[in-house]
Design a protein around this motif. Structure first.
Motif, PDB file in Angstrom:
ATOM      1  N   GLU A  26       0.876   5.295   0.693  1.00  0.00           N
ATOM      2  CA  GLU A  26      -0.134   4.333   0.298  1.00  0.00           C
ATOM      3  C   GLU A  26      -1.021   4.984  -0.751  1.00  0.00           C
ATOM      4  O   GLU A  26      -1.085   6.206  -0.835  1.00  0.00           O
ATOM      5  CB  GLU A  26      -0.997   3.932   1.493  1.00  0.00           C
ATOM      6  N   GLU A  27      -1.700   4.173  -1.505  1.00  0.00           N
ATOM      7  CA  GLU A  27      -2.676   4.685  -2.450  1.00  0.00           C
ATOM      8  C   GLU A  27      -3.799   5.350  -1.658  1.00  0.00           C
ATOM      9  O   GLU A  27      -4.293   4.793  -0.676  1.00  0.00           O
ATOM     10  CB  GLU A  27      -3.217   3.513  -3.267  1.00  0.00           C
ATOM     11  N   LYS A  37      -2.585   0.091  -2.501  1.00  0.00           N
ATOM     12  CA  LYS A  37      -1.242  -0.207  -2.997  1.00  0.00           C
ATOM     13  C   LYS A  37      -0.246   0.516  -2.106  1.00  0.00           C
ATOM     14  O   LYS A  37      -0.512   1.614  -1.633  1.00  0.00           O
ATOM     15  CB  LYS A  37      -1.088   0.255  -4.440  1.00  0.00           C
ATOM     16  N   TYR A  38       0.906  -0.096  -1.878  1.00  0.00           N
ATOM     17  CA  TYR A  38       1.946   0.479  -1.032  1.00  0.00           C
ATOM     18  C   TYR A  38       3.127   0.891  -1.895  1.00  0.00           C
ATOM     19  O   TYR A  38       3.500   0.175  -2.820  1.00  0.00           O
ATOM     20  CB  TYR A  38       2.397  -0.540   0.025  1.00  0.00           C
ATOM     21  N   TYR A  39       3.720   2.043  -1.573  1.00  0.00           N
ATOM     22  CA  TYR A  39       4.796   2.590  -2.388  1.00  0.00           C
ATOM     23  C   TYR A  39       5.965   3.058  -1.533  1.00  0.00           C
ATOM     24  O   TYR A  39       5.783   3.593  -0.450  1.00  0.00           O
ATOM     25  CB  TYR A  39       4.316   3.815  -3.174  1.00  0.00           C
ATOM     26  N   GLN A  52       6.083   0.355  -6.418  1.00  0.00           N
ATOM     27  CA  GLN A  52       4.970  -0.349  -5.798  1.00  0.00           C
ATOM     28  C   GLN A  52       5.474  -1.644  -5.189  1.00  0.00           C
ATOM     29  O   GLN A  52       6.248  -2.375  -5.806  1.00  0.00           O
ATOM     30  CB  GLN A  52       3.880  -0.644  -6.822  1.00  0.00           C
TER      31      GLN A  52
END
Length: 119
Positions: A26-27, A37-39, A52
């Protein structure tokens, strides 16, 4: 609605981007609002893909960082690991949770590789 990353999701992205390791991050934010933001992170011998995702688990954006462009890589934190990746142009700060339900093994392997790179 927040979604959960499953082992199969990581494997699908790992195969799609032809990587060796996959992880979830996550950010890194001090305050949780707005939502981070999720990655999905895909790492191979030459590059790191940051994919992302939105809350529906759809690809929203893709950023590729070549490993030879990384000028500084820092890991910190006891339970959750904060990762700071600096290149000539940008700085990316991520939060990786090694105890994420269902993907602990993948997260630990990914963090081990990042710690080797940081040395």
């Amino acid at each position: 609605m927040k979604w959960i990353v499953k082992k199969a999701d990581l494997e699908d992205y790992r195969q799609k981007f032809d990587g060796k390791l996959a992880g979830y991050a996550e950010e890194a934010k001090m305050i949780a609002l707005p939502l981070p933001k999720y990655y999905i992170l895909i790492l191979d011998e030459e590059k790191l893909h940051l994919i992302q995702l939105d809350l529906n688990f759809n690809e929203k954006a893709l950023q590729t960082i070549f490993l030879h462009d990384i000028t500084q890589l820092q890991l910190s934190g006891v339970l959750n690991k904060k990762v700071s990746i600096k290149t000539h142009n940008t700085t990316v700060k991520l939060l990786i949770k090694p105890m994420a339900i269902g993907i602990q093994e993948e997260q630990k392997l990914f963090l081990e590789r990042l710690s080797q790179m940081a040395r």
